[in-house]
Structure formats: structure tokens, C-alpha cells
Design an enzyme around this catalytic site. Structure first.
Site: not given
Length: 353
Positions: A196, A230, A251
Site C-alpha cells: 500500500d 496519501e 490503491d
């Protein structure tokens, strides 16, 4: 047509080897710019430090998107900033107190090796441990709650005091990066911290290469924005190209109890903690997955926010969606699979035309 899966996995490994917690992403951005330039694109570094690149000018009729947002320019977003930490203090014994960058959980980082990067550019190593971490000494080891108040970094240096640490050039505000421990297994599993969202950043690189290699010009104008904040909530609050009518975050897809997605699928999110994604975008993504024969799942993410959410919160008037390869153990030692990468890529190709 060639299989781009290996290229995307290789790019993920290269990105994962570059430390880039939120606030310290310059090297990752420089690497991304070099890759885009090698492919023949002209990336720009935003004022915040992200990477923005126009992949193609759409072949559709000029002005068609004025009445149909699904034909207008689309911005694909992934992020290369990761979880990490920052030095928040130095103990009298020469240990380091930390404060998290993003949602780095102490339960997932106990006994993890880390690097401390000083303002002067020096790099030191250490280990993030529970205070008084010897089980043969600490009778409350099992019961002690793991938190940033109960854990500290032991430097791999001969230090016995705060002054010793300061003489090394270490100070409050220094960045702390944790080892990703990246492994790709023969069976196709990809294990690492920070999948991620470096895995999906690599997928966007694969899509950019695919357009060049195959000389494809989709009907829509396509941009990519690799954001760098982010994990702290404001990655895509700015730098949206003029005229963009759709935002697609690429994502991680959530994998866990109560969800249907696996690590081998592409996940299509219908709703997260901010609310529902645009109904027509979600429907279009499902249709595209069906056309491509991509293995997919549609899920609701209960504890999630994306760059697309951040852009809408900032006032951007656009449709939005969220997809990504399934990732288990999010914000911990994460795991995905080559099939999840390939299915996400196939969905992108089908959806963008």
C-alpha cells in the site's frame, strides 16, 4: 501482446527498496520520473512533490465530454508515500522516542529494523523495541500494551546518553524508515511492508508502458498522478489537471473478515468510510471487469479513505472510483499475489479502452 505482470512486479520491488514515508518522498519521485522519461513521457513534479504525467490525448471528438463525463479526461491516482515514523524525542539513556507518520501501528512494528535519516544526510540503523524488552527480565512483557509511549528505538551505535545521540547528528524531526522485507515467492505471492501503495504505483507504470509498447491511443485523455501525502490524508487535494471529469484511485483492495476479495483478485470498492463511490463509475468498472474476464470482487471498506476521497473533499467536481489488487494485513506485513496485479491491469485496460 506481451504479459506485463513481471514488469509490474519488478517495478514494485524497486519502489519498495526506496524509503519514502510521508514527508520524505523525493528519491521515490525522482525514480518515477526517470522511469516515465525512459518510456517517452514528460513527467512533472508538483509543488508538493508528487509526479504528474499526461499519458495520452484522447482520440474522442473534441468537446464530447462536455455533455458526457464518462468521455472526459480521467486522472489515475496511486501513491508512493508509505507509513513511517519521526523522532519525537531522545531519552536520557540514548534511546529514541517516535511519533508515527500515517497509521503505523506499534503492534505491527515491534522488533522491526529501521533506519534513521538525519537532516545532515547521515543514516543510522536501529530496532524498534518494547521498553525493557528482555523477557527474562521483564515480568510484564506479555501484558504490556504496545504503544508509542511504551516502545523505543535502540540505535546500533555506542550511545549511553542523549548527548551521545545528539553528537551523531540525530535530532527531533528526523525521519525513521522501516525495513519493507520484500519477498516474492515461487507460488506468486508478494509479501512486503508498503504494498500500500507501491504495488499499484507499479501497476500504473505497467499501464503507461503498455500504451507506449502497443502504440495505443484510448478515446479518453489519461493522466497519472503519483501522490506523496496519501497516508496523511491530503495526497490528491491539489494538482488535478483542468478538465478532468473522473478520478480513479488505484490503491490496495481490502482483504479480511466480512469481505469477499482475495489477494488474487482485483477489488472494486463501492463504498468506504467517506461514503459511496460514484454509482456509474462503479457500474462501469464492473462491466469492464466482466468484458475482460478479470477475476474481481465488489466490497465495502469500513475503515478506508482514498486519494479520490481527498480530491472530492478539496472541492473537485468529478466522478470517482477506487480499485486495486487484494492486499491482506493492511498497514502491517502485507501480502498480495501476481494474479491480483494482473487482474487489476486487465481491468484498467478494459475500462479505459
Amino acid at each position: 501482446m506481451k504479459d506485463y505482470t513481471e514488469y509490474m512486479v519488478e517495478q514494485a520491488q524497486k519502489l519498495l527498496a526506496i524509503d519514502s514515508p510521508s514527508g520524505y518522498t523525493k528519491e521515490a519521485a525522482e525514480y518515477l520520473c526517470s522511469v516515465y522519461r525512459e518510456m517517452g513521457y514528460e513527467p512533472q513534479v508538483t509543488v508538493k512533490g508528487g509526479v504528474l504525467v499526461k499519458l495520452c490525448e484522447g482520440s474522442a471528438e473534441t468537446g464530447k465530454h462536455a455533455s458526457d463525463p464518462s468521455c472526459g479526461p480521467i486522472l489515475l491516482m496511486a501513491h508512493t508515500d508509505t507509513l513511517g515514523a519521526m523522532v519525537s524525542g531522545i531519552t536520557p539513556e540514548g534511546k529514541l522516542n517516535l511519533t508515527p507518520l500515517g497509521g503505523l501501528n506499534p503492534n505491527n512494528t515491534e522488533a522491526e529494523n529501521c533506519r534513521i535519516i538525519t537532516r545532515g544526510g547521515k543514516i543510522y540503523t536501529g530496532t524498534f523495541q518494547l521498553i525493557n524488552a528482555s523477557i527474562h527480565v521483564n515480568g510484564e512483557y506479555n501484558e504490556k500494551k504496545r504503544s508509542y509511549d511504551s516502545m523505543e528505538v535502540l540505535l546500533d551505535e555506542l550511545v549511553e546518553s542523549a548527548d551521545d545521540v545528539k553528537k551523531l547528528g540525530i535530532m527531533t524531526g528526523d525521519i525513521v524508515c522501516f525495513d519493507p522485507r520484500t519477498v516474492v515467492t515461487p507460488s506468486g505471492y508478494i509479501k512486503s511492508r508498503f504494498l500500500d501503495d507501491k504495488l499499484s504505483t507499479a501497476i500504473l507504470l505497467g499501464y503507461a508502458r503498455y500504451l507506449k509498447d502497443e502504440n495505443i491511443t484510448p478515446a479518453r485523455t489519461i493522466y497519472q498522478h503519483i501522490t506523496v501525502f496519501e497516508e496523511v490524508g491530503h495526497g490528491a487535494c491539489a494538482s488535478i489537471p483542468e478538465g478532468v471529469t473522473e478520478l480513479l484511485s488505484v490503491d490496495m483492495g481490502c482483504v479480511g473478515e466480512g469481505l469477499s476479495c482475495t489477494e488474487r483478485q482485483v477489488s472494486i470498492c463501492s463504498k468506504d468510510s467517506h461514503g459511496p463511490y460514484h454509482y456509474d463509475v462503479v457500474s462501469g468498472l464492473i462491466d469492464a471487469a466482466e468484458r475482460a474476464g478479470a477475476d474481481y470482487a465488489v466490497d465495502v471498506y469500513p475503515h478506508y479513505g482514498s486519494d479520490a476521497d481527498a480530491a472530492l473533499d478539496a472541492g473537485i467536481d468529478a466522478r470517482h472510483g477506487l480499485i486495486g489488487p487484494g492486499v491482506y494485513a493492511s498497514h502491517g506485513y502485507e501480502r498480495s499475489h501476481r494474479d491480483g496485479v494482473k487482474n487489476t491491469f486487465e481491468l484498467l485496460k478494459s475500462y479505459l479502452g
